[in-house]
Write a protein that holds these residues in place. Sequence first.
Motif, PDB file in Angstrom:
ATOM      1  N   ARG A  18       0.733  -1.187  -0.122  1.00 56.26           N
ATOM      2  CA  ARG A  18      -0.160   0.029   0.019  1.00 56.26           C
ATOM      3  C   ARG A  18       0.692   1.370   0.125  1.00 56.26           C
ATOM      4  O   ARG A  18       1.832   1.164   0.716  1.00 56.26           O
ATOM      5  CB  ARG A  18      -1.021  -0.098   1.257  1.00 56.26           C
ATOM      6  CG  ARG A  18      -1.872   1.077   1.156  1.00 56.26           C
ATOM      7  CD  ARG A  18      -2.989   0.808   2.448  1.00 56.26           C
ATOM      8  NE  ARG A  18      -2.560   0.919   3.641  1.00 56.26           N
ATOM      9  CZ  ARG A  18      -2.407   2.249   4.455  1.00 56.26           C
ATOM     10  NH1 ARG A  18      -2.940   3.177   3.639  1.00 56.26           N
ATOM     11  NH2 ARG A  18      -2.086   2.115   5.624  1.00 56.26           N
ATOM     12  N   PRO A  39      -4.862  14.952   7.336  1.00 56.59           N
ATOM     13  CA  PRO A  39      -5.707  14.024   8.074  1.00 56.59           C
ATOM     14  C   PRO A  39      -5.233  12.905   8.808  1.00 56.59           C
ATOM     15  O   PRO A  39      -3.940  12.822   8.352  1.00 56.59           O
ATOM     16  CB  PRO A  39      -7.163  13.629   6.986  1.00 56.59           C
ATOM     17  CG  PRO A  39      -6.480  13.862   5.844  1.00 56.59           C
ATOM     18  CD  PRO A  39      -5.324  14.682   5.934  1.00 56.59           C
ATOM     19  N   ALA A  42      -2.534  10.368   7.054  1.00 60.97           N
ATOM     20  CA  ALA A  42      -2.211  10.768   5.764  1.00 60.97           C
ATOM     21  C   ALA A  42      -0.819  10.514   5.384  1.00 60.97           C
ATOM     22  O   ALA A  42      -0.356  10.990   4.295  1.00 60.97           O
ATOM     23  CB  ALA A  42      -2.332  12.397   5.806  1.00 60.97           C
ATOM     24  N   GLY A  43       0.039  10.137   6.526  1.00 67.29           N
ATOM     25  CA  GLY A  43       1.490   9.765   6.272  1.00 67.29           C
ATOM     26  C   GLY A  43       2.505  10.985   6.672  1.00 67.29           C
ATOM     27  O   GLY A  43       3.550  10.827   6.362  1.00 67.29           O
ATOM     28  N   THR A  46       5.004   9.306   9.236  1.00 69.42           N
ATOM     29  CA  THR A  46       5.923   8.420   8.074  1.00 69.42           C
ATOM     30  C   THR A  46       6.948   9.470   7.419  1.00 69.42           C
ATOM     31  O   THR A  46       7.993   9.239   7.268  1.00 69.42           O
ATOM     32  CB  THR A  46       5.042   7.684   7.040  1.00 69.42           C
ATOM     33  OG1 THR A  46       4.345   6.745   7.959  1.00 69.42           O
ATOM     34  CG2 THR A  46       5.912   6.656   6.118  1.00 69.42           C
ATOM     35  N   ARG A  49       9.434  10.410   9.488  1.00 64.51           N
ATOM     36  CA  ARG A  49      10.586   9.461   9.636  1.00 64.51           C
ATOM     37  C   ARG A  49      11.537   9.116   8.532  1.00 64.51           C
ATOM     38  O   ARG A  49      12.713   8.839   8.577  1.00 64.51           O
ATOM     39  CB  ARG A  49      10.020   7.962   9.999  1.00 64.51           C
ATOM     40  CG  ARG A  49       9.197   7.842  11.319  1.00 64.51           C
ATOM     41  CD  ARG A  49       8.460   6.468  11.519  1.00 64.51           C
ATOM     42  NE  ARG A  49       9.535   5.156  11.239  1.00 64.51           N
ATOM     43  CZ  ARG A  49       9.140   4.298  11.031  1.00 64.51           C
ATOM     44  NH1 ARG A  49       7.650   4.002  10.630  1.00 64.51           N
ATOM     45  NH2 ARG A  49       9.991   2.955  11.185  1.00 64.51           N
TER      46      ARG A  49
HETATM   47  N1  LIG Z   1       5.362   0.289  10.161  1.00 69.18           N
HETATM   48  C1  LIG Z   1       4.012   0.248   9.277  1.00 69.18           C
HETATM   49  N2  LIG Z   1       3.564  -0.735   8.862  1.00 69.18           N
HETATM   50  C2  LIG Z   1       2.379  -1.009   8.102  1.00 69.18           C
HETATM   51  N3  LIG Z   1       1.738   0.277   8.084  1.00 69.18           N
HETATM   52  C3  LIG Z   1       2.053   1.508   8.604  1.00 69.18           C
HETATM   53  C4  LIG Z   1       3.222   1.598   9.318  1.00 69.18           C
HETATM   54  N4  LIG Z   1       3.509   2.765   9.571  1.00 69.18           N
HETATM   55  C5  LIG Z   1       2.473   3.678   9.202  1.00 69.18           C
HETATM   56  N5  LIG Z   1       1.638   2.586   8.569  1.00 69.18           N
HETATM   57  C6  LIG Z   1       0.189   3.327   8.058  1.00 69.18           C
HETATM   58  O1  LIG Z   1       0.613   4.454   7.220  1.00 69.18           O
HETATM   59  C7  LIG Z   1      -0.578   5.130   7.276  1.00 69.18           C
HETATM   60  C8  LIG Z   1       0.162   6.639   7.530  1.00 69.18           C
HETATM   61  O2  LIG Z   1       0.654   6.435   8.786  1.00 69.18           O
HETATM   62  P1  LIG Z   1       1.319   7.989   9.678  1.00 69.18           P
HETATM   63  O3  LIG Z   1       1.335   7.533  11.049  1.00 69.18           O
HETATM   64  O4  LIG Z   1       2.205   8.099   8.719  1.00 69.18           O
HETATM   65  O5  LIG Z   1       0.048   8.905   9.494  1.00 69.18           O
HETATM   66  P2  LIG Z   1      -0.251  10.125  10.178  1.00 69.18           P
HETATM   67  O6  LIG Z   1      -0.458  11.242   9.202  1.00 69.18           O
HETATM   68  O7  LIG Z   1       0.774  10.401  11.058  1.00 69.18           O
HETATM   69  O8  LIG Z   1      -1.509   9.994  11.115  1.00 69.18           O
HETATM   70  P3  LIG Z   1      -2.066  10.396  12.397  1.00 69.18           P
HETATM   71  O9  LIG Z   1      -2.517  11.925  12.028  1.00 69.18           O
HETATM   72  O10 LIG Z   1      -2.989   9.692  12.624  1.00 69.18           O
HETATM   73  O11 LIG Z   1      -0.911  10.606  13.294  1.00 69.18           O
HETATM   74  C9  LIG Z   1      -1.464   4.790   8.162  1.00 69.18           C
HETATM   75  O12 LIG Z   1      -2.366   4.020   7.604  1.00 69.18           O
HETATM   76  C10 LIG Z   1      -0.775   3.637   9.075  1.00 69.18           C
HETATM   77  O13 LIG Z   1      -1.461   2.403   9.243  1.00 69.18           O
END
Ligand SMILES: Nc1ncnc2c1ncn2[C@@H]1O[C@H](COP(=O)(O)OP(=O)(O)OP(=O)(O)O)[C@@H](O)[C@H]1O
Length: 265
Positions: A18, A39, A42-43, A46, A49
């Motif tokens: 994905r 939202p 949204a990533g 990630t 990181r």
């Molecule tokens: N190590 C991982 N393995 C699999 N899926 C992951 C991993 N890390 C994140 N995801 C998925 O990637 C997507 C983005 O996650 P991320 O934590 O970056 O979002 P975010 O924008 O920081 O969300 P939030 O606002 O809820 O903190 C999510 O659907 C999450 O479930």
Amino acid sequence: MNNPLLQLKSASVCFQSRTVLETIDLTLNRGEIVTLIGPNGAGKTTLVRVVLGLLTPDTGQRTLKSGITIGYMPQKLHVEPSMPLSVRRFLALAGANRKNISAALAKTGVPHVSESPLQTLSGGEMQRVLLARALLRKPDLLVLDEPVQGVDVNGQKELYHLIGQLRDETGCGVLMVSHDLHLVMASTDRVICLNSHVCCSGHPQQVSRHPAYLKLFGGESEELAVYSHHHDHQHAACGEVIPESSTDTPTTEHSRTQTHAGFSA
Ligand SMILES: Nc1ncnc2c1ncn2[C@@H]1O[C@H](COP(=O)(O)OP(=O)(O)OP(=O)(O)O)[C@@H](O)[C@H]1O
């Protein structure tokens, strides 16, 4: 701006086939505050990181200016309730000496908590201690993942103000993640609106009116991020307010029907 602190070019990340981040281009410059909004899911984390170098993008490139230091403030820190750890000892674990720890705590406005057990800190004090820890590295780039989480509205304003001050004093670049649209709008130079890909980016005022931003945040953005007001008066050339009913006095261009869009803070 030339010579950025960090650049991502076409960076993509997939988890279990994905795509979570799709061809992200990002440039972080010295002295600039960039805020990442988007939202849930949204990533954003990630992307943080990837910026920190903790995750290598599946495709694309990350280029870090050589010799620079990154300071990182996490979303939150889990502290084992039974672990006896004072703020000073916690910060010493980052390799800092007593003098620098005191200076960092003073800078972030919490010198009084230095001997307090970590577990007893309020939400706002904890965030300031985490910010102090990030500053102890004397970062060129400060990365803050939701720095005002768990902090009340006044505390949020103070923290954003402090982050701006630190940028002004040190000239570091700042990347922060936030959900606090209305507060962030007033405290950032550039906003990146993320939803797996970059939906739109630019100056906060431009982004707040961008169709992609409005689609993502809808009414919330209108309520929180933007205020608009209609003037019920005119101004005479000397600046004096003229009520709507008077029409004969020469006025400035500031017409009574003008709509102002701005950002509540
Ligand atoms: N190590 C991982 N393995 C699999 N899926 C992951 C991993 N890390 C994140 N995801 C998925 O990637 C997507 C983005 O996650 P991320 O934590 O970056 O979002 P975010 O924008 O920081 O969300 P939030 O606002 O809820 O903190 C999510 O659907 C999450 O479930």
